[in-house]
Design a protein around this motif. Structure first.
Motif, PDB file in Angstrom:
ATOM      1  N   MET A   1       0.919  -1.325   0.127  1.00  0.00           N
ATOM      2  CA  MET A   1      -0.103  -0.186   0.022  1.00  0.00           C
ATOM      3  C   MET A   1       0.839   1.243  -0.054  1.00  0.00           C
ATOM      4  O   MET A   1       1.726   1.482   0.801  1.00  0.00           O
ATOM      5  CB  MET A   1      -0.979  -0.039   1.248  1.00  0.00           C
ATOM      6  CG  MET A   1      -2.095   0.718   1.082  1.00  0.00           C
ATOM      7  SD  MET A   1      -3.112   0.279   2.487  1.00  0.00           S
ATOM      8  CE  MET A   1      -3.575  -1.592   1.894  1.00  0.00           C
ATOM      9  N   GLN A   2       0.920   1.911  -1.171  1.00  0.00           N
ATOM     10  CA  GLN A   2       1.869   3.099  -1.428  1.00  0.00           C
ATOM     11  C   GLN A   2       1.357   4.525  -0.909  1.00  0.00           C
ATOM     12  O   GLN A   2       1.942   5.421  -0.468  1.00  0.00           O
ATOM     13  CB  GLN A   2       1.990   3.117  -2.700  1.00  0.00           C
ATOM     14  CG  GLN A   2       2.711   2.005  -3.258  1.00  0.00           C
ATOM     15  CD  GLN A   2       3.935   1.649  -2.716  1.00  0.00           C
ATOM     16  OE1 GLN A   2       4.784   2.501  -2.388  1.00  0.00           O
ATOM     17  NE2 GLN A   2       3.894   0.081  -2.279  1.00  0.00           N
TER      18      GLN A   2
ATOM     19  N   PRO B   1      -1.714  -4.436   9.093  1.00  0.00           N
ATOM     20  CA  PRO B   1      -0.513  -5.144   8.282  1.00  0.00           C
ATOM     21  C   PRO B   1      -0.903  -6.383   7.396  1.00  0.00           C
ATOM     22  O   PRO B   1      -0.444  -6.568   6.605  1.00  0.00           O
ATOM     23  CB  PRO B   1       0.225  -5.267   9.620  1.00  0.00           C
ATOM     24  CG  PRO B   1       0.017  -4.510  10.550  1.00  0.00           C
ATOM     25  CD  PRO B   1      -1.547  -4.310  10.873  1.00  0.00           C
ATOM     26  N   GLU B   2      -1.762  -7.376   8.122  1.00  0.00           N
ATOM     27  CA  GLU B   2      -1.951  -8.410   7.580  1.00  0.00           C
ATOM     28  C   GLU B   2      -2.910  -8.034   6.216  1.00  0.00           C
ATOM     29  O   GLU B   2      -2.780  -8.973   5.255  1.00  0.00           O
ATOM     30  CB  GLU B   2      -2.813  -9.481   8.442  1.00  0.00           C
ATOM     31  CG  GLU B   2      -4.245  -9.110   8.853  1.00  0.00           C
ATOM     32  CD  GLU B   2      -4.277  -8.114  10.318  1.00  0.00           C
ATOM     33  OE1 GLU B   2      -5.041  -8.511  10.793  1.00  0.00           O
ATOM     34  OE2 GLU B   2      -3.264  -7.548  10.187  1.00  0.00           O
ATOM     35  N   TYR B   3      -3.550  -7.026   6.186  1.00  0.00           N
ATOM     36  CA  TYR B   3      -4.151  -6.890   4.707  1.00  0.00           C
ATOM     37  C   TYR B   3      -3.618  -5.509   3.915  1.00  0.00           C
ATOM     38  O   TYR B   3      -4.105  -5.284   3.026  1.00  0.00           O
ATOM     39  CB  TYR B   3      -5.678  -6.059   5.196  1.00  0.00           C
ATOM     40  CG  TYR B   3      -6.436  -7.356   5.931  1.00  0.00           C
ATOM     41  CD1 TYR B   3      -6.670  -8.576   5.481  1.00  0.00           C
ATOM     42  CD2 TYR B   3      -6.905  -7.209   7.381  1.00  0.00           C
ATOM     43  CE1 TYR B   3      -7.584  -9.525   6.493  1.00  0.00           C
ATOM     44  CE2 TYR B   3      -7.599  -7.942   8.001  1.00  0.00           C
ATOM     45  CZ  TYR B   3      -7.844  -9.177   7.711  1.00  0.00           C
ATOM     46  OH  TYR B   3      -8.672 -10.073   8.337  1.00  0.00           O
TER      47      TYR B   3
ATOM     48  N   HIS C   1      -9.836  -2.978   2.317  1.00  0.00           N
ATOM     49  CA  HIS C   1      -8.294  -2.848   1.873  1.00  0.00           C
ATOM     50  C   HIS C   1      -8.125  -3.183   0.697  1.00  0.00           C
ATOM     51  O   HIS C   1      -7.417  -2.230  -0.083  1.00  0.00           O
ATOM     52  CB  HIS C   1      -7.636  -3.677   2.929  1.00  0.00           C
ATOM     53  CG  HIS C   1      -7.247  -3.367   4.299  1.00  0.00           C
ATOM     54  ND1 HIS C   1      -8.152  -3.604   5.352  1.00  0.00           N
ATOM     55  CD2 HIS C   1      -5.917  -2.784   4.942  1.00  0.00           C
ATOM     56  CE1 HIS C   1      -7.633  -2.702   6.421  1.00  0.00           C
ATOM     57  NE2 HIS C   1      -6.352  -2.324   6.099  1.00  0.00           N
ATOM     58  N   ALA C   2      -8.774  -4.021   0.103  1.00  0.00           N
ATOM     59  CA  ALA C   2      -8.479  -4.377  -1.233  1.00  0.00           C
ATOM     60  C   ALA C   2      -9.127  -3.286  -2.382  1.00  0.00           C
ATOM     61  O   ALA C   2      -8.466  -2.821  -3.343  1.00  0.00           O
ATOM     62  CB  ALA C   2      -9.102  -5.544  -1.625  1.00  0.00           C
ATOM     63  N   ILE C   3     -10.473  -2.648  -1.802  1.00  0.00           N
ATOM     64  CA  ILE C   3     -11.075  -1.720  -2.632  1.00  0.00           C
ATOM     65  C   ILE C   3     -10.149  -0.377  -2.501  1.00  0.00           C
ATOM     66  O   ILE C   3      -9.665   0.289  -3.540  1.00  0.00           O
ATOM     67  CB  ILE C   3     -12.204  -1.150  -1.996  1.00  0.00           C
ATOM     68  CG1 ILE C   3     -13.404  -2.391  -2.302  1.00  0.00           C
ATOM     69  CG2 ILE C   3     -12.759  -0.070  -2.390  1.00  0.00           C
ATOM     70  CD1 ILE C   3     -14.661  -2.150  -1.431  1.00  0.00           C
TER      71      ILE C   3
END
Length: 199
Positions: free
Chosen positions: A1-2, A12-14, A66-68
């Motif tokens: 994640m930038q 952190p796990e996602y 998190h993916a979105i």
């Protein structure tokens, strides 16, 4: 994640969650939702689908947020923020600041807000304060063309019990309601009456 705008406490796990990497053991409609967002371009996402996603523990709701967010970062979005409801409660009550802005002001202004664990706030003497704050935040964001994705273990009826009928009626009327563990008509994500045009 930038993106340094992706919250102070991304889990952190996602952190590197991607829509294309969804666990195929996840509920079938969560797979469909991931595919739906993966296909959406910047303009489609910016139409402003507000999502209320609920289901039991460990079915993929936090991963999906998190993916979105990572999908948005891929589309060069910088104004997004992930926060859990308990952390939001602490930040508001302690008058913390985010990027030199008052905590609540920043959460109202950020273009995309991922609000996780709704209903898990501390229910103490000041619970009425956080209830009022949450309703203000959610309504303000909607009325000012800001997109909010909510994830919770509680159904919409649970939210009515916790926060009252006003917030319940608003979310039920203006958000896409998505039960991760039940069959959902995925076309509801594109229904015109559930889209908010940007101002």
């Amino acid at each position: 994640m930038q993106s340094d705008r992706f919250g102070l406490l991304p889990r952190p796990e996602y952190r590197n969650a991607k829509l294309s990497d969804i666990d195929k053991r996840s509920p079938s409609d969560l797979l469909k939702l991931a595919k739906q967002f993966a296909k959406m371009d910047r303009d489609s996402i910016y139409k402003g689908i507000n999502l209320y996603m609920y289901g039991s523990y460990r079915v993929g709701k936090t991963w999906m947020l998190h993916a979105i967010a990572n999908r948005l970062i891929e589309l060069n979005e910088k104004s997004l923020f992930y926060v859990t409801a308990p952390i939001l409660q602490m930040g508001v009550q302690k008058n913390l600041r985010l990027f030199d802005y008052p905590y609540l002001d920043y959460l109202c202004a950020v273009r995309f807000l991922m609000l996780d664990d709704l209903g898990q706030e501390y229910r103490g003497a000041q619970s009425g304060f956080i209830e009022t704050t949450l309703e203000y935040l959610i309504r303000y964001r909607f009325n000012n063309a800001r997109v909010t994705y909510i994830a919770t273990n509680g159904s919409l009826e649970n939210i009515q019990q916790i926060y009252g009928s006003s917030l319940f009626d608003f979310i039920n009327g203006e958000y896409v309601i998505f039960n991760v563990e039940e069959k959902t008509n995925m076309s509801v994500l594109l229904r015109n009456d559930r889209l908010r045009k940007n101002k």
